[in-house]
Design a protein around this motif. Structure first.
Motif, mmCIF file in Angstrom:
data_model
loop_
_atom_site.group_PDB
_atom_site.id
_atom_site.type_symbol
_atom_site.label_atom_id
_atom_site.label_comp_id
_atom_site.label_asym_id
_atom_site.label_seq_id
_atom_site.Cartn_x
_atom_site.Cartn_y
_atom_site.Cartn_z
ATOM 1 N N LEU A 181 -3.746 17.739 -17.989
ATOM 2 C CA LEU A 181 -4.502 17.636 -16.900
ATOM 3 C C LEU A 181 -3.564 17.758 -16.024
ATOM 4 C CD1 LEU A 181 -5.853 14.474 -18.019
ATOM 5 C CD2 LEU A 181 -7.203 15.716 -17.695
ATOM 6 N N PRO A 182 -3.646 17.900 -14.665
ATOM 7 C CA PRO A 182 -3.265 18.601 -13.362
ATOM 8 C C PRO A 182 -2.497 17.042 -12.903
ATOM 9 C CG PRO A 182 -5.318 19.391 -13.521
ATOM 10 C CD PRO A 182 -5.785 18.238 -14.153
ATOM 11 N N VAL A 183 -1.426 16.888 -12.819
ATOM 12 C CA VAL A 183 -0.640 15.509 -12.010
ATOM 13 C C VAL A 183 -0.846 15.132 -10.758
ATOM 14 C CG1 VAL A 183 1.274 17.518 -10.290
ATOM 15 C CG2 VAL A 183 1.678 14.709 -11.232
ATOM 16 N N GLY A 184 -1.594 16.255 -9.921
ATOM 17 C CA GLY A 184 -2.408 15.364 -8.784
ATOM 18 C C GLY A 184 -3.912 14.738 -9.176
ATOM 19 N N THR A 185 -4.651 15.079 -9.626
ATOM 20 C CA THR A 185 -5.574 14.499 -10.605
ATOM 21 C C THR A 185 -6.216 13.380 -11.421
ATOM 22 O OG1 THR A 185 -6.791 16.364 -10.279
ATOM 23 C CG2 THR A 185 -7.788 14.746 -11.634
ATOM 24 N N ALA A 186 -4.176 13.295 -11.923
ATOM 25 C CA ALA A 186 -3.920 12.400 -12.910
ATOM 26 C C ALA A 186 -3.824 11.668 -12.475
ATOM 27 C CB ALA A 186 -2.945 13.162 -14.428
ATOM 28 N N TYR A 187 -2.764 11.373 -11.627
ATOM 29 C CA TYR A 187 -2.035 10.619 -11.082
ATOM 30 C C TYR A 187 -2.895 9.804 -10.411
ATOM 31 C CZ TYR A 187 1.208 7.857 -8.571
ATOM 32 O OH TYR A 187 2.074 6.534 -7.319
ATOM 33 N N ALA A 188 -4.047 10.651 -9.427
ATOM 34 C CA ALA A 188 -4.351 9.574 -8.047
ATOM 35 C C ALA A 188 -6.115 9.169 -9.132
ATOM 36 C CB ALA A 188 -5.428 10.599 -7.725
ATOM 37 N N ILE A 189 -6.182 9.320 -10.182
ATOM 38 C CA ILE A 189 -7.133 8.692 -11.304
ATOM 39 C C ILE A 189 -6.420 7.693 -11.516
ATOM 40 C CG2 ILE A 189 -8.311 8.809 -12.809
ATOM 41 C CD1 ILE A 189 -9.649 11.292 -12.097
ATOM 42 N N TRP A 190 -4.992 7.471 -12.131
ATOM 43 C CA TRP A 190 -4.426 6.272 -12.625
ATOM 44 C C TRP A 190 -4.192 5.195 -11.274
ATOM 45 C CZ3 TRP A 190 0.936 5.566 -12.083
ATOM 46 C CH2 TRP A 190 1.850 4.311 -12.808
ATOM 47 N N VAL A 191 -3.519 5.688 -10.366
ATOM 48 C CA VAL A 191 -3.831 4.648 -9.533
ATOM 49 C C VAL A 191 -5.029 3.699 -8.997
ATOM 50 C CG1 VAL A 191 -2.778 4.913 -7.027
ATOM 51 C CG2 VAL A 191 -1.991 6.288 -8.808
ATOM 52 N N GLY A 192 -6.120 4.950 -9.276
ATOM 53 C CA GLY A 192 -7.266 4.367 -8.479
ATOM 54 C C GLY A 192 -7.723 3.618 -9.505
ATOM 55 N N ILE A 193 -7.880 3.716 -10.806
ATOM 56 C CA ILE A 193 -8.378 2.788 -11.809
ATOM 57 C C ILE A 193 -7.228 1.092 -11.490
ATOM 58 C CG2 ILE A 193 -8.158 2.016 -14.383
ATOM 59 C CD1 ILE A 193 -8.146 4.945 -14.820
ATOM 60 N N GLY A 194 -5.798 1.356 -11.806
ATOM 61 C CA GLY A 194 -5.084 0.296 -11.378
ATOM 62 C C GLY A 194 -5.413 -0.603 -10.215
ATOM 63 N N ALA A 195 -5.613 0.120 -8.585
ATOM 64 C CA ALA A 195 -6.124 -0.267 -8.038
ATOM 65 C C ALA A 195 -6.972 -0.959 -7.919
ATOM 66 C CB ALA A 195 -5.788 0.704 -6.294
ATOM 67 N N VAL A 196 -8.269 -0.625 -8.024
ATOM 68 C CA VAL A 196 -9.519 -0.860 -8.387
ATOM 69 C C VAL A 196 -9.698 -2.545 -9.279
ATOM 70 C CG1 VAL A 196 -12.003 -0.925 -8.912
ATOM 71 C CG2 VAL A 196 -11.172 0.896 -7.399
ATOM 72 N N GLY A 197 -9.336 -1.750 -10.535
ATOM 73 C CA GLY A 197 -9.036 -2.934 -11.489
ATOM 74 C C GLY A 197 -8.168 -4.259 -10.934
ATOM 75 N N THR A 198 -7.373 -4.204 -10.527
ATOM 76 C CA THR A 198 -5.824 -5.469 -10.122
ATOM 77 C C THR A 198 -7.020 -5.837 -8.082
ATOM 78 O OG1 THR A 198 -4.540 -4.143 -10.946
ATOM 79 C CG2 THR A 198 -4.194 -5.493 -8.807
ATOM 80 N N ALA A 199 -7.670 -5.421 -7.797
ATOM 81 C CA ALA A 199 -8.125 -6.078 -6.913
ATOM 82 C C ALA A 199 -9.347 -6.589 -7.346
ATOM 83 C CB ALA A 199 -8.665 -5.003 -5.752
ATOM 84 N N ILE A 200 -10.173 -6.403 -7.905
ATOM 85 C CA ILE A 200 -11.328 -7.024 -8.821
ATOM 86 C C ILE A 200 -10.880 -8.153 -9.666
ATOM 87 C CG2 ILE A 200 -13.318 -6.490 -10.710
ATOM 88 C CD1 ILE A 200 -13.807 -3.543 -9.509
ATOM 89 N N LEU A 201 -9.725 -8.206 -9.921
ATOM 90 C CA LEU A 201 -9.451 -8.999 -11.264
ATOM 91 C C LEU A 201 -8.624 -10.475 -9.513
ATOM 92 C CD1 LEU A 201 -7.971 -7.399 -14.254
ATOM 93 C CD2 LEU A 201 -9.523 -9.341 -14.032
ATOM 94 N N GLY A 202 -8.201 -9.615 -8.738
ATOM 95 C CA GLY A 202 -7.608 -10.526 -7.990
ATOM 96 C C GLY A 202 -8.446 -11.333 -7.366
#
Length: 105
Positions: free
Chosen positions: A53-74
């Motif tokens: 996968l392209p680094v920019g796309t993969a990293y953004a999606i990885w961070v986005g999943i983490g950010a949204v999931g962490t916010a919801i669990l918070g």
């Protein structure tokens, strides 16, 4: 398969972020162990996904999943506030993640 690996890596990012809270500054053994295991595994899986996968796309999606999931669990686990602006912002992040996935296809 790379997208699935990336998704699991994102879920593990949520795991280590929440684990940081439960570890209380790395003073509690099992939450600290979970945090470190999740962190290392998340990075390893991200690295595997980056093979195809392209680094920019993969990293953004990885961070986005983490950010949204962490916010919801918070909100769910720690009683953090959920206002209209926060909900709209999280929705925009999810829309961005979907857009990045569609743009890759």
């Amino acid at each position: 398969m790379s997208w699935f690996i990336l998704f699991v890596a994102g879920l593990l990012e949520i795991g280590w972020a929440i684990g940081l809270k439960y570890s209380v500054g790395f003073t509690k053994l099992w939450p600290t162990a979970w945090t470190l295991l999740s962190l290392v595994t998340s990075f390893l899986l991200l690295g595997l996904a980056l093979k195809t996968l392209p680094v920019g796309t993969a990293y953004a999606i990885w961070v986005g999943i983490g950010a949204v999931g962490t916010a919801i669990l918070g909100i769910v686990l720690f009683g953090e506030s959920l206002g209209v602006l926060k909900l709209m912002s999280l929705t925009l992040i999810v829309a961005g993640l979907v857009g990045l996935k569609l743009a890759h296809a």
